[in-house]
Design a protein around this motif. Structure first.
Motif, PDB file in Angstrom:
ATOM      1  N   TYR A 208     -46.055 -21.348  -5.927  1.00 54.02           N
ATOM      2  CA  TYR A 208     -46.448 -22.657  -6.434  1.00 54.02           C
ATOM      3  C   TYR A 208     -45.337 -23.665  -6.149  1.00 54.02           C
ATOM      4  O   TYR A 208     -44.164 -23.376  -6.378  1.00 54.02           O
ATOM      5  N   ILE A 209     -45.743 -24.848  -5.666  1.00 54.26           N
ATOM      6  CA  ILE A 209     -44.790 -25.927  -5.426  1.00 54.26           C
ATOM      7  C   ILE A 209     -44.985 -26.985  -6.511  1.00 54.26           C
ATOM      8  O   ILE A 209     -46.083 -27.480  -6.714  1.00 54.26           O
ATOM      9  N   ARG A 210     -43.891 -27.295  -7.224  1.00 55.02           N
ATOM     10  CA  ARG A 210     -43.965 -28.163  -8.401  1.00 55.02           C
ATOM     11  C   ARG A 210     -43.425 -29.570  -8.166  1.00 55.02           C
ATOM     12  O   ARG A 210     -43.260 -30.347  -9.111  1.00 55.02           O
ATOM     13  N   THR A 211     -43.146 -29.908  -6.938  1.00 54.56           N
ATOM     14  CA  THR A 211     -42.667 -31.251  -6.616  1.00 54.56           C
ATOM     15  C   THR A 211     -43.627 -32.297  -7.172  1.00 54.56           C
ATOM     16  O   THR A 211     -44.841 -32.152  -7.079  1.00 54.56           O
ATOM     17  N   THR A 212     -43.086 -33.356  -7.758  1.00 57.92           N
ATOM     18  CA  THR A 212     -43.916 -34.336  -8.444  1.00 57.92           C
ATOM     19  C   THR A 212     -44.133 -35.595  -7.625  1.00 57.92           C
ATOM     20  O   THR A 212     -43.293 -35.977  -6.809  1.00 57.92           O
ATOM     21  N   ILE A 213     -45.252 -36.243  -7.886  1.00 57.73           N
ATOM     22  CA  ILE A 213     -45.557 -37.515  -7.229  1.00 57.73           C
ATOM     23  C   ILE A 213     -44.450 -38.534  -7.468  1.00 57.73           C
ATOM     24  O   ILE A 213     -44.025 -39.235  -6.557  1.00 57.73           O
ATOM     25  N   VAL A 214     -43.943 -38.602  -8.704  1.00 54.78           N
ATOM     26  CA  VAL A 214     -43.000 -39.659  -9.052  1.00 54.78           C
ATOM     27  C   VAL A 214     -41.610 -39.453  -8.458  1.00 54.78           C
ATOM     28  O   VAL A 214     -40.873 -40.405  -8.258  1.00 54.78           O
ATOM     29  N   HIS A 215     -41.243 -38.222  -8.128  1.00 50.48           N
ATOM     30  CA  HIS A 215     -39.892 -37.977  -7.622  1.00 50.48           C
ATOM     31  C   HIS A 215     -39.852 -37.641  -6.139  1.00 50.48           C
ATOM     32  O   HIS A 215     -38.772 -37.404  -5.600  1.00 50.48           O
ATOM     33  N   ALA A 216     -40.996 -37.609  -5.494  1.00 47.33           N
ATOM     34  CA  ALA A 216     -41.025 -37.214  -4.081  1.00 47.33           C
ATOM     35  C   ALA A 216     -41.737 -38.236  -3.209  1.00 47.33           C
ATOM     36  O   ALA A 216     -42.436 -37.870  -2.277  1.00 47.33           O
ATOM     37  N   GLY A 217     -41.561 -39.504  -3.531  1.00 45.55           N
ATOM     38  CA  GLY A 217     -42.068 -40.526  -2.625  1.00 45.55           C
ATOM     39  C   GLY A 217     -43.521 -40.882  -2.800  1.00 45.55           C
ATOM     40  O   GLY A 217     -44.079 -41.592  -1.972  1.00 45.55           O
ATOM     41  N   GLY A 218     -44.165 -40.387  -3.868  1.00 51.72           N
ATOM     42  CA  GLY A 218     -45.524 -40.825  -4.157  1.00 51.72           C
ATOM     43  C   GLY A 218     -46.615 -39.938  -3.579  1.00 51.72           C
ATOM     44  O   GLY A 218     -46.384 -38.834  -3.081  1.00 51.72           O
ATOM     45  N   ILE A 219     -47.820 -40.471  -3.635  1.00 50.40           N
ATOM     46  CA  ILE A 219     -49.004 -39.758  -3.163  1.00 50.40           C
ATOM     47  C   ILE A 219     -48.926 -39.502  -1.662  1.00 50.40           C
ATOM     48  O   ILE A 219     -49.313 -38.438  -1.175  1.00 50.40           O
ATOM     49  N   SER A 220     -48.405 -40.461  -0.924  1.00 49.77           N
ATOM     50  CA  SER A 220     -48.387 -40.353   0.538  1.00 49.77           C
ATOM     51  C   SER A 220     -47.635 -39.113   1.005  1.00 49.77           C
ATOM     52  O   SER A 220     -48.096 -38.405   1.902  1.00 49.77           O
ATOM     53  N   GLN A 221     -46.458 -38.846   0.409  1.00 47.16           N
ATOM     54  CA  GLN A 221     -45.716 -37.661   0.840  1.00 47.16           C
ATOM     55  C   GLN A 221     -46.256 -36.392   0.186  1.00 47.16           C
ATOM     56  O   GLN A 221     -46.266 -35.329   0.803  1.00 47.16           O
ATOM     57  N   MET A 222     -46.737 -36.487  -1.060  1.00 49.46           N
ATOM     58  CA  MET A 222     -47.256 -35.279  -1.701  1.00 49.46           C
ATOM     59  C   MET A 222     -48.478 -34.737  -0.967  1.00 49.46           C
ATOM     60  O   MET A 222     -48.718 -33.526  -0.958  1.00 49.46           O
ATOM     61  N   ARG A 223     -49.252 -35.606  -0.331  1.00 46.23           N
ATOM     62  CA  ARG A 223     -50.371 -35.128   0.484  1.00 46.23           C
ATOM     63  C   ARG A 223     -49.845 -34.273   1.632  1.00 46.23           C
ATOM     64  O   ARG A 223     -50.425 -33.230   1.970  1.00 46.23           O
ATOM     65  N   ARG A 224     -48.754 -34.687   2.232  1.00 51.71           N
ATOM     66  CA  ARG A 224     -48.189 -33.923   3.341  1.00 51.71           C
ATOM     67  C   ARG A 224     -47.636 -32.583   2.856  1.00 51.71           C
ATOM     68  O   ARG A 224     -47.810 -31.550   3.503  1.00 51.71           O
ATOM     69  N   ILE A 225     -46.956 -32.602   1.711  1.00 52.25           N
ATOM     70  CA  ILE A 225     -46.411 -31.363   1.173  1.00 52.25           C
ATOM     71  C   ILE A 225     -47.538 -30.398   0.820  1.00 52.25           C
ATOM     72  O   ILE A 225     -47.482 -29.201   1.141  1.00 52.25           O
ATOM     73  N   ALA A 226     -48.586 -30.903   0.167  1.00 54.94           N
ATOM     74  CA  ALA A 226     -49.702 -30.046  -0.236  1.00 54.94           C
ATOM     75  C   ALA A 226     -50.443 -29.487   0.972  1.00 54.94           C
ATOM     76  O   ALA A 226     -50.823 -28.303   0.987  1.00 54.94           O
TER      77      ALA A 226
END
Length: 402
Positions: A281-299
């Motif tokens: 499981y990856i727990r990186t958060t939207i608020v600390h990892a550059g927002g939705i734009s980067q979290m989409r890439r991580i996911a």
């Protein structure tokens, strides 16, 4: 369409939150969470002094170009302050775009992938009896997944365990307080806690545990092995993750699922962990990892390697981040679970929201955007109060990981 104003709102309805509000020339506005626990004012400065002046006059619909401008265009990249500030901008822009489209954010992302969002809450106690009672209360509220933390005999203050009747809040002092830690006492006691929880509540409830970066890899492997009979949903943050290869050693010795990432700021912090399948499981958060734009890439990257999301969701993130996270959870195909540490009535009043909880699950609501707003007049009644996270020392005085 142009951005005509952007301002930072700092409020403390029980704890400090930083909110960015971006306003367009059409009167539509979006908000994003910019809270960095214990370093809130650093993000305020970065936004006000460097990013907001560049935002004015830009087209808010060009989310990707704005993201790249602030990330790729910066010589000093990444880091928690910069990526939290960028996340606030990104989430506010997605909020605006979804409002322009007159649809909830999850629809703009691609539509929902599930009907409801599994969440877990925290159950903690100063001793085993009070911990079992906390688990019972969480179960009675409908939670199907519960994070269990328990006081350790011989340790005065343990991570995750409140020392009063209020909800646990680690940022508890104007200057960093000092806590004392013993790995040996912890390792000798925690397996007994989970044995008692399983005996009391049976096999059906999901159990989670946060180690909070306290162990070495071989110690974490020992703990994971000891917890295998109790079938944890995950063991979180077993070791400091600067050395991603540490998880390789843990993985070699235990089948207890591993979660990590709430302190990560970019895909580079978790790339090796994901591609080598050292975590579940990856727990990186939207608020600390550059927002939705980067979290989409991580996911999306994580989905290639059977790694699922498990967003951090404690009260050091405001309801704004929670709302955005729930829309993301609704959409993301490789969803795992969503943390939920309930905000207080004061906090919810400052941040009215459309998301709802029922019987262990969330839904984000159907309001256009991410569904969370801020009552600025009420927010102004709660001025900022500096609050720092603790530090840890071993019993011999050696500074340790908190």
């Amino acid at each position: 369409m142009k951005i005509v104003d952007a301002k930072v709102i700092v409020t403390c309805p029980g704890r400090n939150f930083v909110t960015l509000k971006i306003v367009t020339d059409q009167g539509i506005y979006g908000i994003g969470d910019a809270t960095l626990n214990g370093r809130e004012k650093s993000v305020v400065s970065y936004l006000e002094d460097y990013l907001i002046p560049v935002l004015i006059g830009r087209d808010p619909q060009q989310i990707e170009d704005i993201w790249q401008f602030f990330y790729r265009g910066a010589y000093w990249r990444r880091g928690p302050v910069g990526m939290t500030a960028l996340a606030a901008i990104d989430v506010a822009l997605w909020d605006i775009k979804a409002k322009l489209a007159n649809m909830p954010l999850y629809q703009l992302l691609g539509g929902k992938s599930r009907e409801r969002i599994l969440s877990y809450t925290h159950a903690n106690g100063k001793d085993l009896d009070s911990t079992l009672e906390a688990v019972r209360k969480a179960k009675d509220k409908g939670y199907k997944a519960i994070r269990v933390q328990c006081g350790i005999p011989g340790i005065a203050k343990t991570y995750g365990v409140s020392t009063n009747t209020k909800s646990y809040e680690p940022a508890d002092a104007d200057l960093p307080s000092v806590e004392v830690w013993s790995t040996e006492k912890y390792l000798n006691y925690i397996p007994d806690v989970f044995a008692a929880v399983r005996k009391e509540f049976g096999p059906d409830i999901h159990l989670l545990h946060d180690v909070h970066h306290r162990l070495t890899p071989i110690e974490a492997a020992r703990l994971g092995k000891a917890l295998e009979p109790y079938h944890l949903f995950w063991m979180e943050d077993a070791v400091p993750a600067e050395n991603q290869e540490s998880f390789k050693l843990i993985r070699q010795h235990t089948t207890t699922p591993l979660a990590v990432g709430e302190v990560f700021n970019s895909i580079h912090d978790c790339r090796e962990l994901i591609q080598n399948q050292w975590i579940d499981y990856i727990r990186t958060t939207i608020v600390h990892a550059g927002g939705i734009s980067q979290m989409r890439r991580i996911a999306d990257f994580a989905s290639l390697f059977h790694v699922r999301t498990g967003f951090h969701g404690a009260t050091d993130l405001s309801p704004v981040c929670m709302g955005a996270a729930l829309h993301f959870d609704y959409w993301v195909p490789n969803f795992g679970i969503q943390e939920h540490m309930a905000h207080s009535e004061q906090m919810n009043a400052v941040f009215p929201h459309a998301y709802t909880f029922n019987d262990g699950y969330f839904t984000p609501g159907e309001k256009p955007g991410h569904g969370v707003d801020i009552d600025e007049k009420l927010a102004a009644q709660y001025p900022y109060k500096r609050a720092c996270l603790p530090v840890n020392r071993l019993e011999d005085g050696t500074l340790w990981h908190w």
